[in-house]
Scaffold this motif. Structure first.
Motif, PDB file in Angstrom:
ATOM      1  N   UNK A   1       0.850  -1.185   0.000  1.00  0.00           N
ATOM      2  CA  UNK A   1       0.000   0.000   0.000  1.00  0.00           C
ATOM      3  C   UNK A   1       0.891   1.242   0.000  1.00  0.00           C
ATOM      4  N   UNK A   2       0.547   2.197  -0.849  1.00  0.00           N
ATOM      5  CA  UNK A   2       1.337   3.441  -0.861  1.00  0.00           C
ATOM      6  C   UNK A   2       0.464   4.611  -0.424  1.00  0.00           C
ATOM      7  N   UNK A   3       0.916   5.293   0.592  1.00  0.00           N
ATOM      8  CA  UNK A   3       0.139   6.376   1.181  1.00  0.00           C
ATOM      9  C   UNK A   3       1.082   7.546   1.459  1.00  0.00           C
ATOM     10  N   UNK A   4       0.594   8.744   1.236  1.00  0.00           N
ATOM     11  CA  UNK A   4       1.435   9.876   1.609  1.00  0.00           C
ATOM     12  C   UNK A   4       1.351  10.081   3.118  1.00  0.00           C
TER      13      UNK A   4
ATOM     14  N   UNK B   1      -4.244  -1.533   6.959  1.00  0.00           N
ATOM     15  CA  UNK B   1      -3.981  -2.137   5.645  1.00  0.00           C
ATOM     16  C   UNK B   1      -3.645  -3.631   5.725  1.00  0.00           C
ATOM     17  N   UNK B   2      -3.174  -4.089   6.885  1.00  0.00           N
ATOM     18  CA  UNK B   2      -2.842  -5.502   7.069  1.00  0.00           C
ATOM     19  C   UNK B   2      -1.840  -6.012   6.042  1.00  0.00           C
ATOM     20  N   UNK B   3      -0.925  -5.188   5.665  1.00  0.00           N
ATOM     21  CA  UNK B   3       0.140  -5.572   4.741  1.00  0.00           C
ATOM     22  C   UNK B   3       1.182  -4.459   4.766  1.00  0.00           C
ATOM     23  N   UNK B   4       2.309  -4.649   4.083  1.00  0.00           N
ATOM     24  CA  UNK B   4       3.317  -3.588   4.101  1.00  0.00           C
ATOM     25  C   UNK B   4       2.770  -2.276   3.539  1.00  0.00           C
ATOM     26  N   UNK B   5       3.185  -1.198   4.148  1.00  0.00           N
ATOM     27  CA  UNK B   5       2.745   0.128   3.733  1.00  0.00           C
ATOM     28  C   UNK B   5       3.986   0.962   3.424  1.00  0.00           C
ATOM     29  N   UNK B   6       3.941   1.666   2.297  1.00  0.00           N
ATOM     30  CA  UNK B   6       5.024   2.598   1.985  1.00  0.00           C
ATOM     31  C   UNK B   6       4.502   4.006   2.197  1.00  0.00           C
ATOM     32  N   UNK B   7       5.006   4.647   3.244  1.00  0.00           N
ATOM     33  CA  UNK B   7       4.621   6.029   3.524  1.00  0.00           C
ATOM     34  C   UNK B   7       5.574   6.948   2.768  1.00  0.00           C
ATOM     35  N   UNK B   8       5.019   7.960   2.106  1.00  0.00           N
ATOM     36  CA  UNK B   8       5.843   8.832   1.270  1.00  0.00           C
ATOM     37  C   UNK B   8       5.585  10.302   1.568  1.00  0.00           C
ATOM     38  N   UNK B   9       6.540  11.120   1.198  1.00  0.00           N
ATOM     39  CA  UNK B   9       6.419  12.575   1.284  1.00  0.00           C
ATOM     40  C   UNK B   9       6.210  13.080   2.718  1.00  0.00           C
TER      41      UNK B   9
ATOM     42  N   UNK C   1       7.161  19.381   2.037  1.00  0.00           N
ATOM     43  CA  UNK C   1       7.504  17.978   2.223  1.00  0.00           C
ATOM     44  C   UNK C   1       8.707  17.607   1.364  1.00  0.00           C
ATOM     45  N   UNK C   2       9.329  16.476   1.757  1.00  0.00           N
ATOM     46  CA  UNK C   2      10.453  15.955   0.978  1.00  0.00           C
ATOM     47  C   UNK C   2      10.106  14.554   0.473  1.00  0.00           C
ATOM     48  N   UNK C   3      10.829  14.158  -0.595  1.00  0.00           N
ATOM     49  CA  UNK C   3      10.552  12.875  -1.243  1.00  0.00           C
ATOM     50  C   UNK C   3      11.205  11.742  -0.464  1.00  0.00           C
ATOM     51  N   UNK C   4      10.655  11.485   0.726  1.00  0.00           N
ATOM     52  CA  UNK C   4      11.154  10.407   1.582  1.00  0.00           C
ATOM     53  C   UNK C   4      10.133   9.294   1.626  1.00  0.00           C
ATOM     54  N   UNK C   5      10.603   8.109   1.918  1.00  0.00           N
ATOM     55  CA  UNK C   5       9.664   6.999   2.084  1.00  0.00           C
ATOM     56  C   UNK C   5      10.138   6.068   3.194  1.00  0.00           C
ATOM     57  N   UNK C   6       9.170   5.494   3.912  1.00  0.00           N
ATOM     58  CA  UNK C   6       9.453   4.439   4.885  1.00  0.00           C
ATOM     59  C   UNK C   6       8.600   3.243   4.512  1.00  0.00           C
TER      60      UNK C   6
END
Length: 464
Positions: A307-310, A348-356, A374-379
């Motif tokens: 899942x990709x979420x800001x 989400x019950x799965x890996x999440x990529x948090x961005x910005x 914001x900066x173009x970071x992700x975890x």
RNA sequence: UCCCCGAUAGCUCAAUGGUAGAGCGAGCGGCUGUUAACCGCUAGGUUGCAGGUUCGAGUCCUGCUCGGGGAGCCA
């Protein structure tokens, strides 16, 4: 006579005459005129049963005195087992004892259950246990999988330095490297330690990240990575931190944050697949005895798109959740462990990529987004562990980078070579860091990071 | 670094302030193509360290050391 590892013996045809070597796990004597000895050599999870007849010359004097931990080699013939529990075993014609156990009563890893806390105190012997030999094989499998992934995808492995002469990243406390006499350090006229007399002629430390160095090679070889030891002198006492750990840091040129996230997802899935494929025996053990859900979890990770979420949307989700957190959620402050785990485990019950992420909570080298906030970071967040990967698109514009260095009060002159990369043929590029031990933790379900590295280094502990 | 919990046999744990016990492991014996084998017997302890309270401390108090859980920092 040929020689086989236990893993090879399990796959060999009955009738083969061979020699096996290993350490005794258990011995059971039978009045039918034989002893069953289970041995292990670490080549696979299962122990191998050798059947020793009582008519051997050294049966009473040696075989019947074997205890857990003794090292032996045995000649014999592989035969189909008459008993249950194993399909193949060895009918032994000769046993040679290579090493006895001094005092079986005090042998630290006797054939019984031990706590992980206790086994940490005998770190030199714990690889002889089921759990730690399994961890060692899984760790090796994942390390090989990582190198293979990058190799097959055209990446170049860069050996970045362990000793760094400047705290370029400013990430946490560093270990000092010095050859000065601590009891009699040279001083400047002002009374400060004169580091010019030290080995490197300046202050030096153990690396906290190979990122800045690997960026240099990225802007020449395009697709690169480092995989090596990393050191943090933080006084962290948790089940997820080590003072010495291994980090994987890929860096890709001509790439933005989305490319970075794609790489992270594809890379992790490759690691999980390889592990399930190549270490089914060890994974069955972890699934049975350590965490009943590890295999299911890994399979789920492989199947589902991350899942990709800001960051901004994540904050909204947390605010609307109605869930009471110990720490309040507010845009602009970093997410707490409980927030990250709630997102990945419950929402989400799965890996999440948090961005910005907000620029003020991230490092100077992360690329400024057009919103100026914001900066173009992700975890990458995974259940139970939380953050397993942290990455970003790097700031490739010299003027913006300089503004960030100034705004954060960093000494620009220290970054002269890093800034040069932006002066000479700069390109958009991105990368991330993966804590290797956290990956091993996640894949095995092991609760404490000290149990997924052979000799853990933590505050007040460097015995082995 | 902060908060909480803990330290007793080789290991895992019991023990109202009143003679330190069990299970596992170990040793010996028995039984058995056995499987974390099983059955019997035996040995095994300056209760983490240093002080203090008490007629008496494993137990209560103080300090220290180490370990665990959580938090912060992060990977």
């Amino acid at each position: 006579m040929s020689c086989m590892s236990v893993a090879e013996a399990f796959k060999a045809k009955p009738g083969s005459k061979t020699t096996v070597k290993g350490w005794v796990r258990t011995r059971r004597d039978s009045k039918a005129g034989l002893s069953f000895v289970a041995i292990t050599d670490g080549s696979c999870f299962d122990t191998f049963q050798i059947v020793v007849p009582a008519d051997l010359a050294n049966y009473a004097e040696e075989v019947q005195k074997l205890t857990t931990g003794c090292s032996i080699e045995a000649d014999g013939e592989l035969v189909e087992s008459q008993g249950k529990g194993q399909s193949i075993e060895m009918q032994v014609s000769a046993v040679r004892v290579l090493g006895w156990v001094d005092d079986p009563d005090t042998y630290p890893v006797s054939a019984k259950r031990h706590t992980f806390e206790y086994l940490r105190e005998v770190a030199h012997l714990r690889p002889r246990t089921n759990s730690f030999s399994a961890v060692a094989r899984v760790r090796n499998c994942l390390a090989q999988a990582i190198h293979r992934y990058f190799h097959e995808n055209g990446y170049c492995w860069i050996h970045t330095p362990i000793i760094t002469a400047s705290d370029c990243e400013g990430a946490g406390q560093m270990f000092r490297v010095s050859t000065l006499d601590a009891a009699n350090t040279p001083r400047t006229p002002e009374g400060a330690v004169n580091w010019e007399e030290d080995f490197f002629g300046r202050e030096a430390h153990l690396t906290v990240s190979g990122q800045l160095n690997v960026e240099c090679y990225c802007l020449a070889l395009s697709k690169v990575y480092t995989f090596g030891p990393t050191f943090r002198a933080e006084n962290s006492n948790t089940s997820r931190h080590l003072a010495e750990f291994w980090m994987v840091e890929p860096e890709i040129a001509f790439a933005d944050l989305n490319d970075d996230a794609n790489l992270a997802e594809d890379f992790l899935k490759h690691c999980f697949k390889t592990l399930l494929n190549e270490r089914a025996d060890d994974m069955a053990f972890f699934n049975e005895r350590i965490d009943k859900t590890v295999i299911e979890t890994l399979e789920h990770m492989i199947e589902s798109p991350f899942e990709r979420v800001t960051y901004t949307d994540a904050v909204k989700i947390l605010e609307k959740s109605g869930k009471k957190f110990e720490f309040p959620v507010a845009w602009g402050s970093d997410l707490q462990s409980e927030h990250e785990r709630y997102l990945t485990e419950e929402v989400f019950k799965k890996p999440v990529i948090l961005m910005d992420y907000p620029k003020d909570i991230k490092a100077f080298y992360m690329r400024m987004n057009d919103d100026g906030k914001t900066v173009a970071a992700m975890d990458v967040l995974v259940p139970k562990i939380g953050e397993i990967i942290g990455g970003s698109q790097r700031e490739e514009r010299l003027d913006v980078l300089d503004q960030r260095i100034d705004a954060m009060g960093l000494p620009k002159e220290n970054y002269w070579w890093y800034r040069d990369l932006r002066r000479y043929g700069t390109v958009p590029h991105a990368g991330f860091g993966l804590g290797f031990e956290r990956l091993v933790q996640f894949c095995t379900g092991m609760a404490n990071i000290r149990d997924v590295i052979p000799f853990p280094r933590t505050p007040k502990n460097a015995e082995f």
